[in-house]
Write a protein that holds these residues in place. Structure first.
Motif, PDB file in Angstrom:
ATOM      1  N   ASN A 141       0.541  -0.814  -0.043  1.00  0.00           N
ATOM      2  CA  ASN A 141       0.584  -0.240   0.153  1.00  0.00           C
ATOM      3  C   ASN A 141       0.711   1.262  -0.007  1.00  0.00           C
ATOM      4  O   ASN A 141       0.293   2.082   0.276  1.00  0.00           O
ATOM      5  CB  ASN A 141      -0.967  -0.319   1.319  1.00  0.00           C
ATOM      6  CG  ASN A 141      -2.075   0.851   1.228  1.00  0.00           C
ATOM      7  OD1 ASN A 141      -2.185   1.139   0.525  1.00  0.00           O
ATOM      8  ND2 ASN A 141      -2.585   1.023   2.339  1.00  0.00           N
ATOM      9  N   GLN A 186      -2.402   2.822  -2.781  1.00  0.00           N
ATOM     10  CA  GLN A 186      -3.538   1.548  -3.950  1.00  0.00           C
ATOM     11  C   GLN A 186      -4.290   0.855  -3.260  1.00  0.00           C
ATOM     12  O   GLN A 186      -5.412  -0.068  -3.968  1.00  0.00           O
ATOM     13  CB  GLN A 186      -2.534   0.510  -4.324  1.00  0.00           C
ATOM     14  CG  GLN A 186      -1.249  -0.443  -4.775  1.00  0.00           C
ATOM     15  CD  GLN A 186      -0.212   0.350  -3.483  1.00  0.00           C
ATOM     16  OE1 GLN A 186       0.005   1.355  -2.990  1.00  0.00           O
ATOM     17  NE2 GLN A 186       0.582  -0.078  -3.922  1.00  0.00           N
ATOM     18  N   VAL A 224      -6.956  -3.541 -10.547  1.00  0.00           N
ATOM     19  CA  VAL A 224      -5.767  -2.903 -10.420  1.00  0.00           C
ATOM     20  C   VAL A 224      -3.976  -3.660 -10.429  1.00  0.00           C
ATOM     21  O   VAL A 224      -4.810  -4.654 -11.734  1.00  0.00           O
ATOM     22  CB  VAL A 224      -5.608  -3.436  -8.800  1.00  0.00           C
ATOM     23  CG1 VAL A 224      -6.651  -4.024  -7.827  1.00  0.00           C
ATOM     24  CG2 VAL A 224      -5.050  -5.213  -8.879  1.00  0.00           C
ATOM     25  N   ARG A 261       0.733  -0.404  -9.104  1.00  0.00           N
ATOM     26  CA  ARG A 261       0.653   1.119  -8.196  1.00  0.00           C
ATOM     27  C   ARG A 261      -0.673   1.547  -7.992  1.00  0.00           C
ATOM     28  O   ARG A 261      -0.693   2.859  -7.187  1.00  0.00           O
ATOM     29  CB  ARG A 261       2.009   1.664  -8.262  1.00  0.00           C
ATOM     30  CG  ARG A 261       3.401   1.268  -8.866  1.00  0.00           C
ATOM     31  CD  ARG A 261       4.148   2.584  -8.951  1.00  0.00           C
ATOM     32  NE  ARG A 261       3.733   2.078 -10.922  1.00  0.00           N
ATOM     33  CZ  ARG A 261       3.771   3.272 -11.366  1.00  0.00           C
ATOM     34  NH1 ARG A 261       4.893   4.881 -10.740  1.00  0.00           N
ATOM     35  NH2 ARG A 261       3.740   4.197 -11.861  1.00  0.00           N
ATOM     36  N   HIS A 262      -2.125   1.108  -8.822  1.00  0.00           N
ATOM     37  CA  HIS A 262      -3.226   2.209  -8.894  1.00  0.00           C
ATOM     38  C   HIS A 262      -4.298   0.942  -9.220  1.00  0.00           C
ATOM     39  O   HIS A 262      -3.704  -0.279  -9.444  1.00  0.00           O
ATOM     40  CB  HIS A 262      -3.576   2.699  -9.251  1.00  0.00           C
ATOM     41  CG  HIS A 262      -3.742   2.518 -10.925  1.00  0.00           C
ATOM     42  ND1 HIS A 262      -2.467   2.235 -11.947  1.00  0.00           N
ATOM     43  CD2 HIS A 262      -4.364   3.028 -11.862  1.00  0.00           C
ATOM     44  CE1 HIS A 262      -2.861   2.036 -12.906  1.00  0.00           C
ATOM     45  NE2 HIS A 262      -4.088   2.312 -13.001  1.00  0.00           N
ATOM     46  N   SER A 263      -4.975   0.616  -8.674  1.00  0.00           N
ATOM     47  CA  SER A 263      -6.371   0.625  -8.682  1.00  0.00           C
ATOM     48  C   SER A 263      -8.118   1.150  -9.679  1.00  0.00           C
ATOM     49  O   SER A 263      -7.348   2.393  -8.851  1.00  0.00           O
ATOM     50  CB  SER A 263      -6.960  -0.295  -7.160  1.00  0.00           C
ATOM     51  OG  SER A 263      -6.130  -0.567  -6.535  1.00  0.00           O
ATOM     52  N   CYS A 296     -10.755   6.370  -9.752  1.00  0.00           N
ATOM     53  CA  CYS A 296      -9.346   5.603  -9.712  1.00  0.00           C
ATOM     54  C   CYS A 296      -8.727   6.434  -8.118  1.00  0.00           C
ATOM     55  O   CYS A 296      -8.434   7.267  -7.965  1.00  0.00           O
ATOM     56  CB  CYS A 296      -8.807   5.816 -10.381  1.00  0.00           C
ATOM     57  SG  CYS A 296      -8.926   4.826 -11.791  1.00  0.00           S
ATOM     58  N   GLY A 327      -4.477   6.116  -5.546  1.00  0.00           N
ATOM     59  CA  GLY A 327      -2.569   5.237  -5.591  1.00  0.00           C
ATOM     60  C   GLY A 327      -2.258   5.895  -6.642  1.00  0.00           C
ATOM     61  O   GLY A 327      -2.349   7.481  -5.832  1.00  0.00           O
ATOM     62  N   GLU A 328      -1.041   5.600  -6.980  1.00  0.00           N
ATOM     63  CA  GLU A 328       0.024   5.958  -7.926  1.00  0.00           C
ATOM     64  C   GLU A 328      -0.333   6.754  -8.774  1.00  0.00           C
ATOM     65  O   GLU A 328      -0.977   6.180  -9.687  1.00  0.00           O
ATOM     66  CB  GLU A 328       1.064   5.874  -7.965  1.00  0.00           C
ATOM     67  CG  GLU A 328       1.845   6.075  -8.571  1.00  0.00           C
ATOM     68  CD  GLU A 328       3.052   7.013  -7.587  1.00  0.00           C
ATOM     69  OE1 GLU A 328       3.078   7.961  -8.267  1.00  0.00           O
ATOM     70  OE2 GLU A 328       3.191   6.939  -7.247  1.00  0.00           O
ATOM     71  N   ARG A 375      -0.767  11.412  -6.454  1.00  0.00           N
ATOM     72  CA  ARG A 375      -1.318   9.741  -5.390  1.00  0.00           C
ATOM     73  C   ARG A 375      -1.992  10.479  -4.863  1.00  0.00           C
ATOM     74  O   ARG A 375      -2.394  11.682  -3.988  1.00  0.00           O
ATOM     75  CB  ARG A 375      -0.340   9.709  -4.470  1.00  0.00           C
ATOM     76  CG  ARG A 375      -0.916   8.496  -3.914  1.00  0.00           C
ATOM     77  CD  ARG A 375       1.181   8.515  -3.326  1.00  0.00           C
ATOM     78  NE  ARG A 375       2.321   8.152  -3.897  1.00  0.00           N
ATOM     79  CZ  ARG A 375       3.633   7.705  -4.014  1.00  0.00           C
ATOM     80  NH1 ARG A 375       3.872   8.160  -2.428  1.00  0.00           N
ATOM     81  NH2 ARG A 375       4.413   7.491  -4.777  1.00  0.00           N
ATOM     82  N   SER A 387      -5.027   8.262  -1.995  1.00  0.00           N
ATOM     83  CA  SER A 387      -4.918   7.086  -0.839  1.00  0.00           C
ATOM     84  C   SER A 387      -6.315   7.170  -1.176  1.00  0.00           C
ATOM     85  O   SER A 387      -6.691   5.953   0.053  1.00  0.00           O
ATOM     86  CB  SER A 387      -4.512   7.296   0.113  1.00  0.00           C
ATOM     87  OG  SER A 387      -4.987   8.365   1.322  1.00  0.00           O
TER      88      SER A 387
END
Length: 171
Positions: A41, A45, A74, A77-79, A89, A91-92, A105, A107
């Motif tokens: 995480n 992500q 997923v 680095r992201h979802s 979306c 994450g990164e 980024r 969270s």
């Protein structure tokens, strides 16, 4: 070794999983219309508002906690997810792969840009540094263009907003 859900000691709330996606170092699932994620995480992500590794599933928070989730996808680095026929979306996002109009980024889930915001989203896929979705029967992608993965004929930098696949960025 594969086993029954009971053998894996998955929480009872995950026994009605309808969809699952495995990334590089994290995974997410849809269970009872809720998105849950677990694993690495570092970029947020997992979508629970933290950057802590989670060894067991945690519910994705923020905007998705009050919506019905039907799909997750997923990447490393992201979802991304579809909830109530809209794309989200988290994450990164430094290559624009979150589609929220910025390179940053996050969270917790953020809606994908209004470019597809009013459309009924039926499919979503998170790539390594880009994402794509189908809205009202049209494919859209956003994020890195480095290898031509957005389908707009360009390899120039990245797109922070969804663009229709097959529409040239060169006019």
């Amino acid at each position: 070794m594969p086993g029954l859900v009971d053998d894996l000691r998955v929480p009872r709330s995950l026994k009605s999983v309808t969809q699952l996606s495995a990334g590089d170092a994290h995974s997410c699932a849809v269970a009872d219309g809720t998105a849950v994620c677990w694993g690495q995480n570092f970029a947020g992500q997992l979508g629970d508002g933290s950057v802590e590794v989670r060894l067991t599933p945690v519910q994705v928070s923020g905007m998705l906690s009050t919506r019905t989730v039907t799909q997750v996808s997923v990447s490393a680095r992201h979802s991304c997810a579809i909830a109530d026929a809209r794309a989200y979306c988290w994450g990164e996002g430094f290559d624009g792969q979150l589609g929220g109009g910025r390179s940053e980024r996050r969270s917790t889930p953020t809606p994908v840009s209004s470019v597809i915001g009013g459309k009924t989203v039926t499919d979503i896929s998170a790539g390594y540094s880009h994402s794509c979705a189908v809205g009202d029967g049209v494919a859209y992608c956003w994020g890195s263009r480095e290898d031509g993965q957005l389908g707009d004929g360009s390899t120039n930098h990245y797109a922070v907003m969804p663009i229709p696949v097959g529409v040239s960025s060169r006019g």
